[in-house]
Each structure stands twice: as C-alpha cells, then as structure tokens.
Design a protein around this motif. Structure first.
Motif, PDB file in Angstrom:
ATOM      1  N   GLU A  92     -13.402 -14.152  53.989  1.00 39.82           N
ATOM      2  CA  GLU A  92     -12.479 -15.278  53.792  1.00 39.82           C
ATOM      3  C   GLU A  92     -13.067 -16.566  54.374  1.00 39.82           C
ATOM      4  O   GLU A  92     -12.670 -17.662  53.972  1.00 39.82           O
ATOM      5  N   VAL A  93     -13.968 -16.429  55.324  1.00 45.76           N
ATOM      6  CA  VAL A  93     -14.508 -17.600  56.020  1.00 45.76           C
ATOM      7  C   VAL A  93     -15.958 -17.887  55.619  1.00 45.76           C
ATOM      8  O   VAL A  93     -16.352 -19.043  55.461  1.00 45.76           O
ATOM      9  N   PHE A  94     -16.744 -16.825  55.469  1.00 51.09           N
ATOM     10  CA  PHE A  94     -18.182 -17.000  55.205  1.00 51.09           C
ATOM     11  C   PHE A  94     -18.494 -16.575  53.776  1.00 51.09           C
ATOM     12  O   PHE A  94     -18.106 -15.493  53.337  1.00 51.09           O
ATOM     13  N   GLN A  95     -19.222 -17.420  53.074  1.00 49.68           N
ATOM     14  CA  GLN A  95     -19.693 -17.072  51.727  1.00 49.68           C
ATOM     15  C   GLN A  95     -21.136 -17.528  51.571  1.00 49.68           C
ATOM     16  O   GLN A  95     -21.568 -18.472  52.213  1.00 49.68           O
ATOM     17  N   LEU A  96     -21.832 -16.821  50.691  1.00 53.97           N
ATOM     18  CA  LEU A  96     -23.142 -17.307  50.264  1.00 53.97           C
ATOM     19  C   LEU A  96     -22.941 -18.025  48.933  1.00 53.97           C
ATOM     20  O   LEU A  96     -22.303 -17.494  48.020  1.00 53.97           O
ATOM     21  N   ASN A  97     -23.478 -19.211  48.808  1.00 48.96           N
ATOM     22  CA  ASN A  97     -23.286 -19.955  47.568  1.00 48.96           C
ATOM     23  C   ASN A  97     -24.326 -19.525  46.520  1.00 48.96           C
ATOM     24  O   ASN A  97     -25.101 -18.587  46.725  1.00 48.96           O
ATOM     25  N   ALA A  98     -24.318 -20.209  45.399  1.00 53.78           N
ATOM     26  CA  ALA A  98     -25.178 -19.811  44.282  1.00 53.78           C
ATOM     27  C   ALA A  98     -26.653 -19.858  44.657  1.00 53.78           C
ATOM     28  O   ALA A  98     -27.476 -19.160  44.051  1.00 53.78           O
ATOM     29  N   ASP A  99     -26.997 -20.647  45.656  1.00 59.91           N
ATOM     30  CA  ASP A  99     -28.390 -20.729  46.116  1.00 59.91           C
ATOM     31  C   ASP A  99     -28.668 -19.778  47.278  1.00 59.91           C
ATOM     32  O   ASP A  99     -29.699 -19.884  47.947  1.00 59.91           O
ATOM     33  N   ASP A 100     -27.704 -18.845  47.546  1.00 62.10           N
ATOM     34  CA  ASP A 100     -27.826 -17.909  48.660  1.00 62.10           C
ATOM     35  C   ASP A 100     -27.881 -18.607  50.012  1.00 62.10           C
ATOM     36  O   ASP A 100     -28.477 -18.098  50.968  1.00 62.10           O
ATOM     37  N   HIS A 154     -29.375 -17.043  56.671  1.00 55.15           N
ATOM     38  CA  HIS A 154     -28.669 -16.766  55.415  1.00 55.15           C
ATOM     39  C   HIS A 154     -28.757 -15.290  55.012  1.00 55.15           C
ATOM     40  O   HIS A 154     -28.821 -14.967  53.840  1.00 55.15           O
ATOM     41  N   TYR A 155     -28.776 -14.414  56.024  1.00 54.50           N
ATOM     42  CA  TYR A 155     -28.830 -12.989  55.726  1.00 54.50           C
ATOM     43  C   TYR A 155     -27.510 -12.493  55.132  1.00 54.50           C
ATOM     44  O   TYR A 155     -27.500 -11.525  54.392  1.00 54.50           O
ATOM     45  N   GLY A 156     -26.421 -13.097  55.549  1.00 52.40           N
ATOM     46  CA  GLY A 156     -25.140 -12.761  54.951  1.00 52.40           C
ATOM     47  C   GLY A 156     -24.371 -11.646  55.620  1.00 52.40           C
ATOM     48  O   GLY A 156     -23.341 -11.226  55.102  1.00 52.40           O
ATOM     49  N   GLN A 157     -24.815 -11.150  56.778  1.00 49.08           N
ATOM     50  CA  GLN A 157     -24.034 -10.098  57.447  1.00 49.08           C
ATOM     51  C   GLN A 157     -22.623 -10.575  57.767  1.00 49.08           C
ATOM     52  O   GLN A 157     -21.663  -9.814  57.677  1.00 49.08           O
TER      53      GLN A 157
END
Ligand code: SF4
Length: 64
Positions: free
Chosen positions: A23-31, A13-16
C-alpha cells in the motif's frame, strides 16, 4: 500518522519493501521505488517489517 522516508541514495530498488507494505511502496514502470510519505498508524507493523527486510537499511519511520 506515520511518516516514511527512504534514503534514495541507499535504495537499490530491490523491492523487498513492496512485498511487506504494497500500500505504501511500489516499483514504477522503470523499476524505481515510489512510496507514500505518510501512512495511518495501523500500518506500523507492515512498515516496520519493510524497514527490517530492506537490505540497504534505507527506510526510516517517524511516528507523529
Ligand atoms: S527494500 Fe530498501 S533497497 Fe529495496 S526498494 Fe525498498 S527501500 Fe529500496
């Protein structure tokens, strides 16, 4: 269509990937990572970049 699969056992869940293809990958409210399982062909370059930068090599793409 491009099919997208993320091995959530590997993903940290680093988010790179989010920076490369938001458009495809998101981090949600819980990261935690959330992603679309399919994307149009014109997103291939962005998705390949996301797969390349993933430090866990957790992103797998399949072209249909
Ligand atoms: S870059 Fe890789 S490890 Fe980081 S959130 Fe995306 S899939 Fe997970």
């Amino acid at each position: 269509m491009i099919k997208i699969y993320v091995d959530m056992d590997k993903c940290q869940h680093y988010g790179q990937c989010v920076f490369e293809a938001p458009e495809v990958f998101q981090l949600n409210a819980d990261d935690k990572l959330e992603y679309q399982a399919e994307a149009p062909d014109d997103m291939l370059a962005d998705l390949e970049s996301a797969a390349d930068v993933c430090p866990m090599q957790a992103i797998f793409l399949t072209k249909e």
